[in-house]
Design a protein around this motif. Sequence first.
Motif, PDB file in Angstrom:
ATOM      1  N   GLU A   1       0.695  -1.200   0.105  1.00 29.75           N
ATOM      2  CA  GLU A   1       0.224  -0.096   0.015  1.00 29.75           C
ATOM      3  C   GLU A   1       0.885   1.099  -0.114  1.00 29.75           C
ATOM      4  O   GLU A   1       0.626   2.101  -0.655  1.00 29.75           O
ATOM      5  N   LEU A   2       1.729   1.213   0.894  1.00 30.86           N
ATOM      6  CA  LEU A   2       2.890   2.384   0.844  1.00 30.86           C
ATOM      7  C   LEU A   2       3.282   2.739  -0.582  1.00 30.86           C
ATOM      8  O   LEU A   2       3.675   3.631  -0.962  1.00 30.86           O
ATOM      9  N   LEU A   3       3.673   1.546  -1.253  1.00 33.73           N
ATOM     10  CA  LEU A   3       4.574   1.696  -2.505  1.00 33.73           C
ATOM     11  C   LEU A   3       3.636   2.447  -3.366  1.00 33.73           C
ATOM     12  O   LEU A   3       3.987   3.051  -4.526  1.00 33.73           O
ATOM     13  N   ALA A   4       2.472   2.007  -3.363  1.00 29.86           N
ATOM     14  CA  ALA A   4       1.334   2.456  -4.384  1.00 29.86           C
ATOM     15  C   ALA A   4       0.909   3.711  -3.938  1.00 29.86           C
ATOM     16  O   ALA A   4       1.062   4.696  -4.937  1.00 29.86           O
ATOM     17  N   GLU A   5       1.191   4.221  -2.903  1.00 26.81           N
ATOM     18  CA  GLU A   5       0.839   5.621  -2.428  1.00 26.81           C
ATOM     19  C   GLU A   5       1.982   6.267  -3.125  1.00 26.81           C
ATOM     20  O   GLU A   5       1.939   7.642  -3.348  1.00 26.81           O
ATOM     21  N   LEU A   6       3.330   5.919  -2.885  1.00 23.45           N
ATOM     22  CA  LEU A   6       4.445   6.444  -3.523  1.00 23.45           C
ATOM     23  C   LEU A   6       4.611   6.465  -5.077  1.00 23.45           C
ATOM     24  O   LEU A   6       5.563   7.089  -5.366  1.00 23.45           O
ATOM     25  N   GLU A   7       3.625   5.762  -5.439  1.00 22.08           N
ATOM     26  CA  GLU A   7       3.714   5.650  -6.778  1.00 22.08           C
ATOM     27  C   GLU A   7       5.143   5.018  -7.620  1.00 22.08           C
ATOM     28  O   GLU A   7       5.662   5.209  -8.304  1.00 22.08           O
ATOM     29  N   VAL A   8       5.508   3.733  -6.594  1.00 22.80           N
ATOM     30  CA  VAL A   8       6.642   3.186  -6.827  1.00 22.80           C
ATOM     31  C   VAL A   8       6.284   1.855  -7.452  1.00 22.80           C
ATOM     32  O   VAL A   8       5.354   1.171  -7.025  1.00 22.80           O
ATOM     33  N   PRO A   9       6.659   1.715  -8.747  1.00 26.42           N
ATOM     34  CA  PRO A   9       6.395   0.318  -9.286  1.00 26.42           C
ATOM     35  C   PRO A   9       6.803  -0.824  -8.601  1.00 26.42           C
ATOM     36  O   PRO A   9       7.992  -0.805  -8.173  1.00 26.42           O
ATOM     37  N   VAL A  10       6.043  -1.646  -8.641  1.00 30.40           N
ATOM     38  CA  VAL A  10       6.193  -2.902  -7.980  1.00 30.40           C
ATOM     39  C   VAL A  10       6.735  -4.083  -8.703  1.00 30.40           C
ATOM     40  O   VAL A  10       6.228  -4.524  -9.733  1.00 30.40           O
ATOM     41  N   ASN A  11       8.239  -4.487  -8.156  1.00 33.89           N
ATOM     42  CA  ASN A  11       8.442  -5.975  -8.736  1.00 33.89           C
ATOM     43  C   ASN A  11       7.632  -7.004  -8.623  1.00 33.89           C
ATOM     44  O   ASN A  11       7.265  -7.335  -7.342  1.00 33.89           O
ATOM     45  N   ALA A  12       7.561  -7.849  -9.512  1.00 35.22           N
ATOM     46  CA  ALA A  12       6.537  -9.017  -9.355  1.00 35.22           C
ATOM     47  C   ALA A  12       7.348  -9.991  -8.284  1.00 35.22           C
ATOM     48  O   ALA A  12       8.784 -10.219  -8.105  1.00 35.22           O
TER      49      ALA A  12
END
Length: 222
Positions: A211-222
């Motif tokens: 959720e934090l990464l989504a808020e920071l707009e950081v793409p998530v590695n699979a």
Amino acid sequence: MVHNATHQHVRSDLSIDQRLALKTAATRLEKDFEEMFGVETIERFLHSSYEQFANRASIPNFLPLLAERFARQRLRALAKVEGKHNDGKPTVLFLCTHNAGRSQMALGFFTHFAGDAAVAWSGGSEPGTEINPAAIAAMAERGIDISGEYPKPWTDEIVQAADVVITMGCGDACPVFPGRRYEEWKLDDPAGMGVEAVRPIRDDIERRVRELLAELEVPVNA
């Protein structure tokens, strides 16, 4: 309370090998940071980092490498704070009491998912002597190895360089600086728990990190 870095001379009780290792570490750091800081600043950070671990490390021969890793992190933070280097990547600091369980699992997930797109650090108000074995085992089930990490304190420059500070139960001991975004994650302390009890905490941390990464707009590695 925030742990301040003060000038420390090299301890007189060091072995020849440890002195040589610290000197080699200083040379590497000076090469990497010579355009940002003077030799005295770099050596001060290395020696004060060494002191942070000297009285509680179980493997003395590993100390110089530990000190170099921590000093490198602190110098990068100071460079950002002083405007000498800023790559624009979001920087998150995870803090708990012993920096042995919750904050280390959060760091592991964040680094795994974000890769080079963001920076994460961790620290503790009362750093332990080793990473919680159950936390290591629980993270290994997710394919993430945190066994190479180590409990460490935080310092002024590390907190000031963070864009987001996530606290996990360190209460009044957690540092507060104006302008930082603070968020408290209410999680059970996994200290003394077995892997089975740690799994729900691990899964909660994973959800929060995503959720934090989504808020920071950081793409998530699979």
